[in-house]
Scaffold this active site. Structure first.
Site, mmCIF file in Angstrom:
data_model
loop_
_atom_site.group_PDB
_atom_site.id
_atom_site.type_symbol
_atom_site.label_atom_id
_atom_site.label_comp_id
_atom_site.label_asym_id
_atom_site.label_seq_id
_atom_site.Cartn_x
_atom_site.Cartn_y
_atom_site.Cartn_z
ATOM 1 N N GLY A 252 0.304 13.908 -2.621
ATOM 2 C CA GLY A 252 0.119 12.503 -2.152
ATOM 3 C C GLY A 252 -0.069 12.270 -0.733
ATOM 4 O O GLY A 252 -0.134 12.991 0.093
ATOM 5 N N GLU A 278 -6.382 13.467 -3.728
ATOM 6 C CA GLU A 278 -7.102 12.005 -3.433
ATOM 7 C C GLU A 278 -7.325 11.825 -1.826
ATOM 8 O O GLU A 278 -8.157 11.321 -1.556
ATOM 9 C CB GLU A 278 -6.120 11.013 -3.664
ATOM 10 C CG GLU A 278 -6.160 10.237 -4.922
ATOM 11 C CD GLU A 278 -5.049 9.159 -5.364
ATOM 12 O OE1 GLU A 278 -4.716 8.846 -6.214
ATOM 13 O OE2 GLU A 278 -4.524 8.783 -4.040
ATOM 14 N N GLY A 372 -3.040 6.675 -7.419
ATOM 15 C CA GLY A 372 -3.297 7.806 -8.477
ATOM 16 C C GLY A 372 -2.240 8.621 -8.803
ATOM 17 O O GLY A 372 -2.500 9.479 -9.610
HETATM 18 N N1 COA Z 1 14.231 0.629 -2.091
HETATM 19 C C1 COA Z 1 14.060 0.144 -1.076
HETATM 20 N N2 COA Z 1 13.024 0.605 -0.165
HETATM 21 C C2 COA Z 1 12.818 1.934 -0.051
HETATM 22 C C3 COA Z 1 13.103 2.620 -1.329
HETATM 23 C C4 COA Z 1 14.031 2.152 -2.133
HETATM 24 N N3 COA Z 1 14.273 2.946 -3.323
HETATM 25 N N4 COA Z 1 12.732 3.885 -1.043
HETATM 26 C C5 COA Z 1 12.132 3.937 0.106
HETATM 27 N N5 COA Z 1 12.074 2.521 0.521
HETATM 28 C C6 COA Z 1 11.467 2.102 1.859
HETATM 29 C C7 COA Z 1 11.747 3.064 3.019
HETATM 30 O O1 COA Z 1 12.731 2.749 3.709
HETATM 31 C C8 COA Z 1 10.440 2.880 3.842
HETATM 32 O O2 COA Z 1 10.729 1.551 4.578
HETATM 33 P P1 COA Z 1 10.312 1.252 6.231
HETATM 34 O O3 COA Z 1 8.671 1.390 6.200
HETATM 35 O O4 COA Z 1 10.877 -0.099 6.329
HETATM 36 O O5 COA Z 1 10.947 2.553 6.867
HETATM 37 C C9 COA Z 1 9.203 2.538 2.933
HETATM 38 O O6 COA Z 1 9.973 2.142 1.738
HETATM 39 C C10 COA Z 1 8.494 3.923 2.656
HETATM 40 O O7 COA Z 1 9.422 4.862 2.342
HETATM 41 P P2 COA Z 1 9.268 6.408 3.029
HETATM 42 O O8 COA Z 1 10.493 6.929 2.560
HETATM 43 O O9 COA Z 1 8.885 6.394 4.460
HETATM 44 O O10 COA Z 1 7.832 7.024 1.964
HETATM 45 P P3 COA Z 1 6.417 6.724 2.105
HETATM 46 O O11 COA Z 1 5.980 6.112 3.331
HETATM 47 O O12 COA Z 1 5.770 8.113 1.556
HETATM 48 O O13 COA Z 1 6.095 5.737 0.718
HETATM 49 C C11 COA Z 1 6.176 5.058 -1.543
HETATM 50 C C12 COA Z 1 6.718 6.100 -0.563
HETATM 51 C C13 COA Z 1 6.701 5.499 -2.838
HETATM 52 C C14 COA Z 1 6.120 3.717 -1.268
HETATM 53 C C15 COA Z 1 4.507 5.551 -1.570
HETATM 54 O O14 COA Z 1 4.528 7.049 -1.636
HETATM 55 C C16 COA Z 1 3.772 4.825 -2.503
HETATM 56 O O15 COA Z 1 3.206 3.851 -2.437
HETATM 57 N N6 COA Z 1 3.457 5.707 -3.788
HETATM 58 C C17 COA Z 1 2.897 4.999 -4.913
HETATM 59 C C18 COA Z 1 1.312 5.546 -4.895
HETATM 60 C C19 COA Z 1 1.238 7.185 -4.825
HETATM 61 O O16 COA Z 1 2.049 7.776 -5.330
HETATM 62 N N7 COA Z 1 0.008 7.493 -4.357
HETATM 63 C C20 COA Z 1 -0.229 8.881 -4.197
HETATM 64 C C21 COA Z 1 -1.230 9.387 -5.197
HETATM 65 S S1 COA Z 1 -2.231 10.295 -4.327
#
Ligand code: COA
Length: 492
Positions: A252, A278, A372
């Site tokens: 991802g 992706e 995805g």
């Molecule tokens: N509650 C509130 N906030 C949360 C949280 C929770 N349980 N878990 C993470 N966060 C916040 C983090 O603190 C961080 O905040 P900041 O930007 O203010 O620092 C933000 O969410 C992003 O978290 P991070 O740990 O840096 O992970 P990430 O950038 O990899 O994002 C997702 C995590 C889940 C948001 C992201 O992977 C996503 O949108 N996934 C869904 C789509 C997907 O999986 N696509 C891939 C397929 S190829």
């Protein structure tokens, strides 16, 4: 024509569909021109709003510019733009959060209203209508076919070096659907261009702009710990004969995903890998440098500015290892299943029974979208969900009694990983899963409270199968809402 001339064609309430998948391959000058025009019309008291379809998230020149100009009324299928997210959560933008594999299908079948205008970035376009896309596939082929007029941003930044990297195949969605004959990540089944009717091309705007991805950040300690747990687990499974060598991987977006590939490059025991994914980020360079990349099939090349320069400088040598596809092919359930992918995606939160929330903070606040993640999770050989065990300085546990929104159910998930450890959930009952998730994945501060809720459930819940207590299931979330800490601790 120039961007302002193209923008002048766009009418109020139109559906616009663009290229772009992550900040890669999106149009970069026509959207800001539309934003300028929209602001002027708003100042003159006129209505001007749009529906925007894209491949997935895009760059600031598209989502950011249009959102700041208050032009987006409706948006799909995925976004990661701060201003747009705020407008979605404020109820100002209607947002449809789709599985990315479905978007071209929904367009082709007419389930989604067809866009009037497609705005697509290309590295070349010929007089007979061959459009050579830039750094992403997205849903561009479907949008180009469905739109009644097309504007091309012909981006000179990439020269014509990207020509030939794409494999464009437009499935006939039936019923019955035809087989997608991809048996290895390197199989080509289409053409390197999208063929459109030249009559539909209403204008071409020349640009010279790099993709607007952020700089590459070296993985931190937690990301590396997560990556090490995954690698150790994969090697363990291979030794036990439960995982064939050389299964292609999907990884991802974000730092954790980057870290896993970096660690694979560093690990002397790790064999060369193929990616069927992706998004490809800068960590792929480390695999190449260690001679560990067999093939990278992707929907987008989302490189940092330094990464883009490096890729362009080496493209002649690396060309045979990269292939860009449309999102209905990279995320095709059929192909993911056939290839037997190992899939790694990031969760916002995971619960002790095995459900995953990827999208909604506190069950309500849209973050980005499902993207995805479910295309891969439900159809791959080995779905892995990873997250740090806690967020916001420990005030949030990413392992909770019950997810506040469910994107991936306990029936689809198999492996959970945090920096604390890895939980293999395969074949376990709900209570067994809960014990192993708390033991391996929860942060030490939250292990006691989670165990207490589980044990209380085993005493008082209507069933010992899933010992869920409705009065305590959202205790962590309620604590966070009332005092900013999931354990109810006072925050300074
Ligand atoms: N509650 C509130 N906030 C949360 C949280 C929770 N349980 N878990 C993470 N966060 C916040 C983090 O603190 C961080 O905040 P900041 O930007 O203010 O620092 C933000 O969410 C992003 O978290 P991070 O740990 O840096 O992970 P990430 O950038 O990899 O994002 C997702 C995590 C889940 C948001 C992201 O992977 C996503 O949108 N996934 C869904 C789509 C997907 O999986 N696509 C891939 C397929 S190829």
């Amino acid at each position: 024509m120039n961007a302002d001339e193209a923008a002048a064609f766009i009418e109020h309430d139109e559906i616009i569909a663009t290229s772009g998948f992550t900040p890669a391959g999106h149009p970069k000058v026509i959207p800001p021109a539309i934003a300028r025009r929209g602001r002027q019309l708003h100042e003159a008291g006129e209505d001007f709003g749009l529906t925007l379809y894209t491949g997935a998230s895009t760059g600031d020149e598209l989502d950011g510019e249009l959102a700041r100009a208050q032009l987006i009324n409706r948006r799909l299928p995925y976004q990661s733009c701060k201003e747009l997210r705020e407008q979605i959560n404020a109820g100002k933008v209607e947002f449809s959060d789709f599985h990315l594999s479905n978007v071209p299908y929904y367009i082709q079948t007419g389930f989604l209203a067809p866009p009037k205008t497609a705005i697509v970035e290309a590295v070349d376009v010929t007089a007979d209508g061959k459009v050579y896309l830039s750094t992403s596939g997205g849903a561009s082929a479907a949008y180009l076919q469905a739109a009644s007029r097309i504007f091309i941003e012909w981006n000179q930044f990439f020269g014509t070096k990207l020509k030939g990297l794409h494999d464009i195949y437009e499935p006939q969605h039936g019923p019955p659907r035809h087989i997608l004959p991809i048996y290895t990540p390197s199989d080509r089944i289409g053409t390197p261009y999208v063929q459109v009717s030249p009559d539909k091309i209403a204008g071409i705007v020349l640009t010279d702009k790099a993709d607007s991805s952020g700089s590459f950040r070296q993985p931190d300690e937690n990301c590396r710990a997560i990556a090490c747990h995954i690698l150790e687990f994969l090697q363990h499974e291979r030794r036990r004969g439960r995982l064939p060598q050389g299964q292609p991987m999907q990884s991802g977006v974000g730092n954790i995903a980057n870290a896993v590939l970096s660690c694979m490059a560093d690990d002397p025991h790790c064999d060369p890998v193929s990616l069927y994914t992706e998004v490809i980020q800068d960590s792929v360079f480390e695999l190449i440098e260690q001679d560990k990349l067999e093939m990278a099939s992707t929907c987008a090349l989302a490189f940092s500015p330094e990464g883009q320069a490096k890729f362009l400088a080496n493209i002649d040598e690396w060309r045979s290892k990269f292939l860009i596809r449309q999102q209905d092919i990279t995320n095709s359930p059929e192909v993911i299943h056939r290839l037997g992918l190992i899939s790694m995606n990031t969760a916002l939160e995971m619960d002790i029974f095995g459900n995953v929330n990827s999208t909604h903070v506190l069950g309500s606040i849209m973050m980005n979208g499902i993207g995805g993640s479910a295309d891969f999770t439900r159809n791959c050989l080995l779905p892995i969900f990873m997250t740090q065990s806690q967020s916001k300085g420990g005030r949030i546990s990413n392992v909770v009694p019950l997810v506040s929104h469910a994107d991936h159910s306990e029936h689809s998930t198999q492996i959970f990983v945090t920096e604390q450890g890895l939980a293999d959930l395969r074949g376990l009952s709900p209570v067994e899963r809960a014990r192993v998730i708390i033991e391996k994945c929860a942060h030490p501060d939250y292990k006691g409270p989670l165990t207490d809720i589980l044990n209380d459930g085993l005493e008082r819940a209507p069933s010992k199968h899933i010992p869920l207590l409705l009065d305590r299931a959202f205790e962590f979330h309620r604590n966070y809402l009332s005092c900013g800490d999931m354990l109810g601790r006072k925050t300074s």
